[in-house]
Write a protein that holds these residues in place. Structure first.
Motif, PDB file in Angstrom:
ATOM      1  N   ARG A 150      39.117  35.363  50.146  1.00  0.00           N
ATOM      2  CA  ARG A 150      38.714  34.834  51.344  1.00  0.00           C
ATOM      3  C   ARG A 150      39.044  33.592  51.556  1.00  0.00           C
ATOM      4  NH1 ARG A 150      33.262  38.435  52.440  1.00  0.00           N
ATOM      5  NH2 ARG A 150      33.989  40.417  51.660  1.00  0.00           N
ATOM      6  N   ARG A 168      42.421  29.887  49.665  1.00  0.00           N
ATOM      7  CA  ARG A 168      41.653  30.953  49.434  1.00  0.00           C
ATOM      8  C   ARG A 168      41.189  31.189  48.002  1.00  0.00           C
ATOM      9  NH1 ARG A 168      42.034  34.833  53.506  1.00  0.00           N
ATOM     10  NH2 ARG A 168      43.534  34.315  55.232  1.00  0.00           N
ATOM     11  N   GLU A 220      39.539  39.149  50.097  1.00  0.00           N
ATOM     12  CA  GLU A 220      39.938  39.388  51.501  1.00  0.00           C
ATOM     13  C   GLU A 220      39.833  40.856  51.522  1.00  0.00           C
ATOM     14  OE1 GLU A 220      41.225  38.235  55.369  1.00  0.00           O
ATOM     15  OE2 GLU A 220      40.216  37.322  53.845  1.00  0.00           O
TER      16      GLU A 220
END
Length: 266
Positions: A150, A168, A220
């Protein structure tokens, strides 16, 4: 913040391209095979060299079928229900680790029936031999710039080509270290000290499930699935299912009472 500077292609020979990801898988298989032979040599795994090779082939078939079919039916059936021709197009991406574990367990169970050898013994050897491969596989994911984490503003952030302009979490490396390296070290210690067959396999299911559940908070989620209950990913739900599996293995281990020969020698 770091840029992802890796080229996923190691080298090319005309139209043939050798990818880092494939090299990592080959490395994991070679190391895993060597560990199975070592365990057979020390009498923990009661298989002959030729039988180990057959076992490996069975595991590879189970791994790829389980990984692919789980991805198709659990992670992305909405797409594949309209694209049947792509169900086995593995080269286009889409594999599930949980499915790979399931496929290898089924292959191990069938092999144990054919060879009339303890399923728990084979699972212990599989857990130790294959766990190290998680490290190499996740490094391959990192180099490919896939399965990234993420968005973060911390110093560990990496800009992945497929992840947009924002840094990320390199969650692939988190997984490789925790689920691969740390789990392998713990399993090796358990392997040397466990009293009964089945304990190493149980430890793998518990440890992987816990570590993967934690890392998923940095990873993610799959865009086609998103979050469940507003917070959890499909990976986390599957990890929760691994914990009762670990308990079942422990119960079966206690019931079967098959003693680890390494303990006897000690």
């Amino acid at each position: 913040m770091h840029q992802n500077w890796f080229d996923p292609i190691l080298f090319s020979l005309g139209p043939i391209q050798i990818h880092w990801y494939g090299v990592m898988y080959v490395m994991a298989i070679i190391i895993g095979a060597g560990m199975l032979h070592f365990m057979a040599k020390e009498k923990f795994l009661q298989l002959q060299s030729q039988e180990i090779d057959i076992f490996l082939i069975s595991l590879l078939i189970g791994m790829f079928l389980g990984a692919r079919l789980t991805y198709v039916f659990v992670y992305n059936w909405e797409f594949y229900s309209f694209h049947y021709q792509d169900i086995f197009s593995v080269w286009k991406g889409g594999l599930s680790f949980h499915g790979a574990v399931l496929g290898m367990c089924l292959a191990t169970w069938i092999f144990s029936l054919v060879k009339r050898i303890s399923f728990l013994q084979l699972c212990d050897a599989l857990a130790l031999g294959a766990s190290q491969g998680i490290l190499w596989g996740r490094i391959g994911n990192f180099i490919n710039g896939e399965l990234y984490g993420r968005v973060t503003d911390s110093w560990v952030g990496v800009v992945f080509p497929r992840g947009g302009p924002f840094p990320r979490h390199p969650s692939q490396l988190y997984e490789g270290i925790l689920e691969g390296l740390v789990v392998f070290v713990i399993l090796f210690i358990v392997h040397r000290r466990q009293r009964f067959y089945g304990v190493t396999a149980a430890a793998f299911f518990a440890l992987y499930g816990i570590f993967r559940f934690i890392v998923e908070f940095f990873r993610e989620p799959d865009p086609q699935l998103g979050y469940y209950l507003g917070y959890f990913t499909m990976g986390q739900l599957l990890c929760l299912m691994m914990l009762p599996v670990a308990f079942i293995f422990l119960r079966i281990s206690k019931h079967k009472n098959l003693t680890n020969p390494l303990i006897i020698k000690a």
